[in-house]
Motif scaffolding. Sequence first.
Motif, mmCIF file in Angstrom:
data_model
loop_
_atom_site.group_PDB
_atom_site.id
_atom_site.type_symbol
_atom_site.label_atom_id
_atom_site.label_comp_id
_atom_site.label_asym_id
_atom_site.label_seq_id
_atom_site.Cartn_x
_atom_site.Cartn_y
_atom_site.Cartn_z
ATOM 1 N N MET A 61 0.901 -1.104 0.004
ATOM 2 C CA MET A 61 0.061 -0.082 -0.099
ATOM 3 C C MET A 61 0.837 1.264 -0.049
ATOM 4 S SD MET A 61 -2.879 1.079 2.796
ATOM 5 C CE MET A 61 -2.123 1.009 3.958
ATOM 6 N N VAL A 62 0.491 2.163 -0.715
ATOM 7 C CA VAL A 62 1.354 3.446 -1.000
ATOM 8 C C VAL A 62 1.112 4.384 -0.063
ATOM 9 C CG1 VAL A 62 2.090 4.886 -2.727
ATOM 10 C CG2 VAL A 62 1.578 2.839 -3.701
ATOM 11 N N LYS A 63 2.224 4.927 0.601
ATOM 12 C CA LYS A 63 1.963 6.038 1.289
ATOM 13 C C LYS A 63 1.857 7.387 0.720
ATOM 14 C CE LYS A 63 5.419 6.882 4.384
ATOM 15 N NZ LYS A 63 6.311 6.426 5.120
ATOM 16 N N CYS A 64 1.127 7.877 0.012
ATOM 17 C CA CYS A 64 0.877 8.675 -1.156
ATOM 18 C C CYS A 64 1.415 10.101 -0.937
ATOM 19 C CB CYS A 64 -0.522 8.806 -1.701
ATOM 20 S SG CYS A 64 -1.023 7.008 -2.118
ATOM 21 N N PHE A 65 0.579 10.840 -0.047
ATOM 22 C CA PHE A 65 0.817 12.288 -0.038
ATOM 23 C C PHE A 65 1.114 12.810 1.542
ATOM 24 C CE2 PHE A 65 -1.768 11.624 -3.693
ATOM 25 C CZ PHE A 65 -1.097 11.942 -4.723
ATOM 26 N N GLY B 213 -16.757 -3.202 -2.097
ATOM 27 C CA GLY B 213 -16.723 -4.654 -2.521
ATOM 28 C C GLY B 213 -15.757 -4.905 -3.121
ATOM 29 N N LYS B 214 -14.695 -3.946 -3.317
ATOM 30 C CA LYS B 214 -13.442 -4.105 -3.981
ATOM 31 C C LYS B 214 -12.301 -4.146 -3.181
ATOM 32 C CE LYS B 214 -15.449 -2.307 -8.232
ATOM 33 N NZ LYS B 214 -15.335 -1.265 -9.442
ATOM 34 N N THR B 215 -12.515 -3.526 -2.015
ATOM 35 C CA THR B 215 -11.355 -3.377 -0.925
ATOM 36 C C THR B 215 -11.856 -4.123 0.265
ATOM 37 O OG1 THR B 215 -12.211 -1.112 -0.526
ATOM 38 C CG2 THR B 215 -10.432 -1.109 -1.984
ATOM 39 N N ASN B 216 -10.791 -4.240 1.006
ATOM 40 C CA ASN B 216 -11.367 -4.905 2.463
ATOM 41 C C ASN B 216 -10.775 -4.121 3.512
ATOM 42 O OD1 ASN B 216 -11.082 -7.544 4.439
ATOM 43 N ND2 ASN B 216 -12.541 -7.836 2.791
ATOM 44 N N PHE B 217 -10.375 -4.593 4.659
ATOM 45 C CA PHE B 217 -9.660 -3.835 5.949
ATOM 46 C C PHE B 217 -8.185 -4.516 6.050
ATOM 47 C CE2 PHE B 217 -11.891 -1.964 9.787
ATOM 48 C CZ PHE B 217 -10.532 -1.746 10.097
ATOM 49 N N GLY B 218 -7.435 -3.771 5.736
ATOM 50 C CA GLY B 218 -6.125 -4.092 6.272
ATOM 51 C C GLY B 218 -5.775 -4.362 7.697
ATOM 52 N N ALA B 219 -4.579 -5.038 7.838
ATOM 53 C CA ALA B 219 -4.346 -5.445 9.368
ATOM 54 C C ALA B 219 -4.035 -4.096 10.075
ATOM 55 C CB ALA B 219 -3.170 -6.322 9.289
ATOM 56 N N GLY C 222 2.244 -0.518 8.419
ATOM 57 C CA GLY C 222 2.753 -2.036 8.930
ATOM 58 C C GLY C 222 1.801 -3.008 7.945
ATOM 59 N N TYR C 223 2.555 -4.121 7.776
ATOM 60 C CA TYR C 223 1.859 -5.404 6.889
ATOM 61 C C TYR C 223 1.711 -5.089 5.452
ATOM 62 C CZ TYR C 223 2.226 -8.286 11.234
ATOM 63 O OH TYR C 223 2.477 -8.936 12.396
ATOM 64 N N GLU C 224 2.148 -3.822 5.208
ATOM 65 C CA GLU C 224 2.009 -3.260 3.735
ATOM 66 C C GLU C 224 0.605 -3.235 3.218
ATOM 67 O OE1 GLU C 224 4.804 -5.242 0.772
ATOM 68 O OE2 GLU C 224 4.939 -6.813 2.670
ATOM 69 N N GLY C 225 -0.362 -3.133 4.257
ATOM 70 C CA GLY C 225 -1.615 -2.813 3.674
ATOM 71 C C GLY C 225 -2.406 -4.223 3.387
ATOM 72 N N HIS C 226 -1.909 -5.207 3.798
ATOM 73 C CA HIS C 226 -2.482 -6.495 3.410
ATOM 74 C C HIS C 226 -3.782 -6.941 4.367
ATOM 75 C CE1 HIS C 226 1.563 -7.834 1.744
ATOM 76 N NE2 HIS C 226 0.896 -7.054 0.750
ATOM 77 N N TYR C 227 -4.767 -7.476 3.568
ATOM 78 C CA TYR C 227 -5.675 -8.029 4.199
ATOM 79 C C TYR C 227 -5.571 -9.604 4.419
ATOM 80 C CZ TYR C 227 -7.624 -4.573 0.899
ATOM 81 O OH TYR C 227 -7.712 -3.289 0.202
#
Length: 660
Positions: free
Chosen positions: A74-78, A283-289, A296-301
């Motif tokens: 997951m990108v830490k954009c701005f 419905g296309k995204t979830n809840f990162g750890a 942390g955990y790269e934004g993974h579900y």
Amino acid sequence: MKTYTLTLDDLGNIETQNVETIFAQANGFMGVRASLPIQANDSLPGTFINGFYETHPIIYGENAYGYAKNHETMVKCFDLRTLELSVNGEVLSVLTERNLKLNLMTGILSETYLYETNLGQQIKLELESFTSHFNRTTYAQKIKITALNFSGEVHVKKEAKLLLPNSSKDFDPRVREASVNLQKQGNQYTTANSKLSLYTKFDEIDETFQLNPTQSFEFEQLNQISKENQFEIVSYERLKVEQVKIFDTFWSVSDIEIDGDETLQKGVRVNLYHLFNSAGRDGKTNFGAKGLTGEGYEGHYFWDTEMYLLPFFTHTQPEIAKSLLTYRLNILPQAKQRAKELGFAGALYAWRTQSGHETSAYYPAGTAQVHINADIAYALELYEKVTGDSAFIQSAKEIIYETARFWLSYGFMSQRGFEIHEVTGPDEYTALVNNNYYTNKMAQNNLRYAVRLAHTFKENQEEATFWQTAADKMYFGYDETSKITKQDDSFLDKQVWDFAHTPKENYPLLLHYHPMKIYKHQVLKQADTILAHMLFAEEKAQVARDFDFYEPLTTHDSSLSRAIHGVVASRLGRTQQAYDFFADSATMDLSDMQGNASHGIHAANMGGTWLGLIYGFAGLHIDNGELKIENHLPKQIKALRFNILYQGKLQSFELKNEKN
């Protein structure tokens, strides 16, 4: 009320980066860390967009067939918060005072900072901000600059800044650098490898003005980010009014009131606040750890969503629960592809992912946690029981069928029964074992649910016969001598970890010992067999024996662990122990118990707090289609009030502690 307001005084450890996590704001699409308004070395600004990630090839020294191919980070954009401020040409840089007040009832953050120049000229900086739940593309800020003790020229410049890579050299496998070099064309930003794009509409200010003592300059900024190049015209005040309405609706259903412990009451509300903020809605995204509050955990579900978060959403915010489950339906093709790649039938969901593809580079604690299939099935079944939404289950039933097909393909029938080998259960300090109790128990439930749906919809009847047989003959290990449920075939034969000679600073073990050292011992990272006992009713005496055996072997190095032990302790009538576990869970991030709040919230633990209260202290369960409660309140809690949405109707509960 005090317990609806969070301030710096509520944090046990007020390191800047921890503050930035705890006071972060999000709306399911966008998350903004509460970084310092004037740049500082200890500040870690970041804006995260749910499902916006960059990919990089995973480099293996020794590769093998079927290994995960790419990282998804997951990108830490701005940086949407930093401003440049100078007085008579001298840049303000010395922070002398800061106060933050987060109104949990509205999601609005109020901040006050005092800065001064080397010559002693003082500025008061006041900020009000929120990530809009009404228009999820918008981060809104109102900024007020006041001269305190001088007359002079003040210059302010504030613009959104793209965050560039700045890798940390600290070793921690749970964190990966999240800034990337985005490609910019006009108002479009695109990742180089994943080819995902964002569009922006940023307000900027670059102005000089004269101030006398007590005079102020005030301005608003509406920074908008979207995955489509379309932006609505919005106003700060309208967004603020709608924000208050949305949060009022949320709390009217989801609030939990605790009498007797103000600290834990606030901890619970902070946790519920963050759960509401970081859940994907499309419905296309979830809840990162870590939600949308840190890298942390790269934004993974993970399985966290289904087993720790969805009970809360299913019972109080079913539309959000449906959206999170819809994500799993939408990535079913990737799960089927993954099972085929590994040589199995059906579908195998990725252990950690955003796109639906497996990104876990260490398969013993990643892909081998095949229980995620059954976790998703369990969450769908719970959703059906609580909501009665049979139409959605009909649309999602292929998840249940395909995961059932996987179990039949991955397991096998032996003289002992249906066995499942080479898996890793929830306890990540024990890997690649045979017949993990939790995995087998969950797989059995998955298979039985598939049979029920097959009969309901009159399909897959021949397969259902095999699913039923596998479920009925599922093998569970048991030691007749000690009367202990076996976590797996080999766990009870291992040497007990030398807890007495393990220094406190060597926890979590995963940061100080090689996996081979850990795996050969009786030591748990988190609840495993005990989690299965929480989910499925077992004889109380058996649960008590297992609890007394496994809990002392558990390090609770995982933030997912304490809440589960608390629920089971409640059901065993061990109210003081349950309360201790719950207290740790409720305030974990406020006290930085795990030592890594700077990486982002511990979302699963926050869901675990709800479990501790509702499944534990209140003993909520469904019995023959009816909601039932059992009063397990510890002496520290005088009363507990909460709401549950069941079959579309809101039910209110109040428990009182008769012992007080």
